[in-house]
Design a protein around this motif. Structure first.
Motif, PDB file in Angstrom:
ATOM      1  N   UNK A 162      -3.566  12.553  -4.069  1.00  0.00           N
ATOM      2  CA  UNK A 162      -4.858  13.231  -3.944  1.00  0.00           C
ATOM      3  C   UNK A 162      -4.735  14.696  -4.339  1.00  0.00           C
ATOM      4  N   UNK A 163      -3.656  15.324  -3.929  1.00  0.00           N
ATOM      5  CA  UNK A 163      -3.429  16.729  -4.272  1.00  0.00           C
ATOM      6  C   UNK A 163      -3.279  16.903  -5.780  1.00  0.00           C
ATOM      7  N   UNK A 164      -2.561  15.982  -6.401  1.00  0.00           N
ATOM      8  CA  UNK A 164      -2.398  16.035  -7.856  1.00  0.00           C
ATOM      9  C   UNK A 164      -3.738  15.850  -8.554  1.00  0.00           C
ATOM     10  N   UNK A 165      -4.545  14.928  -8.062  1.00  0.00           N
ATOM     11  CA  UNK A 165      -5.881  14.715  -8.631  1.00  0.00           C
ATOM     12  C   UNK A 165      -6.723  15.979  -8.483  1.00  0.00           C
ATOM     13  N   UNK A 166      -6.658  16.612  -7.331  1.00  0.00           N
ATOM     14  CA  UNK A 166      -7.405  17.849  -7.097  1.00  0.00           C
ATOM     15  C   UNK A 166      -6.933  18.948  -8.048  1.00  0.00           C
ATOM     16  N   UNK A 167      -5.624  19.091  -8.179  1.00  0.00           N
ATOM     17  CA  UNK A 167      -5.061  20.110  -9.069  1.00  0.00           C
ATOM     18  C   UNK A 167      -5.534  19.899 -10.500  1.00  0.00           C
ATOM     19  N   UNK A 179     -11.252  14.160  -0.866  1.00  0.00           N
ATOM     20  CA  UNK A 179     -11.194  12.874  -1.553  1.00  0.00           C
ATOM     21  C   UNK A 179     -11.207  11.782  -0.497  1.00  0.00           C
ATOM     22  N   UNK A 180     -11.922  10.724  -0.798  1.00  0.00           N
ATOM     23  CA  UNK A 180     -12.032   9.638   0.158  1.00  0.00           C
ATOM     24  C   UNK A 180     -11.997   8.313  -0.581  1.00  0.00           C
ATOM     25  N   UNK A 230       0.842  -1.193   0.000  1.00  0.00           N
ATOM     26  CA  UNK A 230       0.000   0.000   0.000  1.00  0.00           C
ATOM     27  C   UNK A 230       0.876   1.241   0.000  1.00  0.00           C
ATOM     28  N   UNK A 231       0.343   2.307  -0.540  1.00  0.00           N
ATOM     29  CA  UNK A 231       1.084   3.564  -0.610  1.00  0.00           C
ATOM     30  C   UNK A 231       1.169   4.176   0.786  1.00  0.00           C
ATOM     31  N   UNK A 232       2.243   4.893   1.038  1.00  0.00           N
ATOM     32  CA  UNK A 232       2.386   5.586   2.317  1.00  0.00           C
ATOM     33  C   UNK A 232       1.355   6.708   2.382  1.00  0.00           C
ATOM     34  N   UNK A 233       1.006   7.135   3.600  1.00  0.00           N
ATOM     35  CA  UNK A 233       0.059   8.252   3.712  1.00  0.00           C
ATOM     36  C   UNK A 233       0.531   9.508   2.980  1.00  0.00           C
ATOM     37  N   UNK A 234       1.835   9.762   3.015  1.00  0.00           N
ATOM     38  CA  UNK A 234       2.363  10.943   2.328  1.00  0.00           C
ATOM     39  C   UNK A 234       2.159  10.829   0.828  1.00  0.00           C
ATOM     40  N   UNK A 235       2.477   9.672   0.271  1.00  0.00           N
ATOM     41  CA  UNK A 235       2.305   9.478  -1.186  1.00  0.00           C
ATOM     42  C   UNK A 235       0.839   9.529  -1.564  1.00  0.00           C
ATOM     43  N   UNK A 279      -7.589  14.346   2.202  1.00  0.00           N
ATOM     44  CA  UNK A 279      -7.758  12.958   1.766  1.00  0.00           C
ATOM     45  C   UNK A 279      -7.870  12.070   2.993  1.00  0.00           C
ATOM     46  N   UNK A 280      -8.824  11.179   2.953  1.00  0.00           N
ATOM     47  CA  UNK A 280      -8.970  10.161   3.984  1.00  0.00           C
ATOM     48  C   UNK A 280      -9.331   8.855   3.290  1.00  0.00           C
ATOM     49  N   UNK A 281      -8.719   7.797   3.750  1.00  0.00           N
ATOM     50  CA  UNK A 281      -9.015   6.481   3.185  1.00  0.00           C
ATOM     51  C   UNK A 281     -10.412   6.028   3.607  1.00  0.00           C
ATOM     52  N   UNK A 282     -10.765   6.290   4.862  1.00  0.00           N
ATOM     53  CA  UNK A 282     -12.043   5.835   5.409  1.00  0.00           C
ATOM     54  C   UNK A 282     -12.869   7.030   5.886  1.00  0.00           C
ATOM     55  N   UNK A 283     -14.155   6.805   6.024  1.00  0.00           N
ATOM     56  CA  UNK A 283     -15.068   7.870   6.434  1.00  0.00           C
ATOM     57  C   UNK A 283     -15.136   8.049   7.951  1.00  0.00           C
ATOM     58  N   UNK A 284     -14.426   7.232   8.717  1.00  0.00           N
ATOM     59  CA  UNK A 284     -14.461   7.344  10.170  1.00  0.00           C
ATOM     60  C   UNK A 284     -14.028   8.709  10.654  1.00  0.00           C
TER      61      UNK A 284
END
Length: 123
Positions: free
Chosen positions: A13-18, A104-105, A3-8, A57-62
């Motif tokens: 997510x930032x690139x997708x937003x941009x 993004x989630x 799995x990707x690191x949280x930073x990556x 960005x959050x992986x889960x909705x918690x």
């Protein structure tokens, strides 16, 4: 597959937003702009309006998910950084400004649906 690191994941997510915002006609002024008081993920220009974009960005909705992570403390840090940005970049000081959030989630493999909230908060 690892799995990707949280930073990556956050950078992706930032690139997708941009890319999404640029596809909507906004122009990039700065990315990951830092000052002593905080950081601005994206600073964009929407016609004549300077837009300070917080990408979450959050992986889960918690715990409220990506949108729920923009609490008053985080908003204040973004506003402070925006004030410093405008002070250091006086050419943008007379332009109207707004604060947007792109949330993004989910995992990359799910296509990460994107929510763009214009005028998400005010200073």
């Amino acid at each position: 597959m690892a799995t990707a690191s949280p930073t990556r994941a956050g950078q992706a997510a930032e690139t997708q937003a941009l890319e999404h915002l640029q596809g909507q006609g906004l122009q990039l002024l700065a990315r990951n702009w830092r000052c002593k008081g905080g950081e601005l993920d994206l600073v964009m220009l929407d016609a004549d309006t300077v837009v300070f974009v917080e990408v979450r960005y959050r992986l889960h909705a918690g715990f409220g998910g990506a949108l729920g992570s923009i609490d008053r403390r985080k908003q204040n840090r973004v506003v402070l950084a925006a004030r410093v940005f405008l002070h250091q970049q006086p050419r943008w000081g007379d332009h109207p400004c707004r604060f947007d959030v792109v949330a993004l989630q989910g995992s990359q493999h799910a296509g990460r649906p994107l929510q763009w909230l214009k005028n998400a908060f005010e200073c």
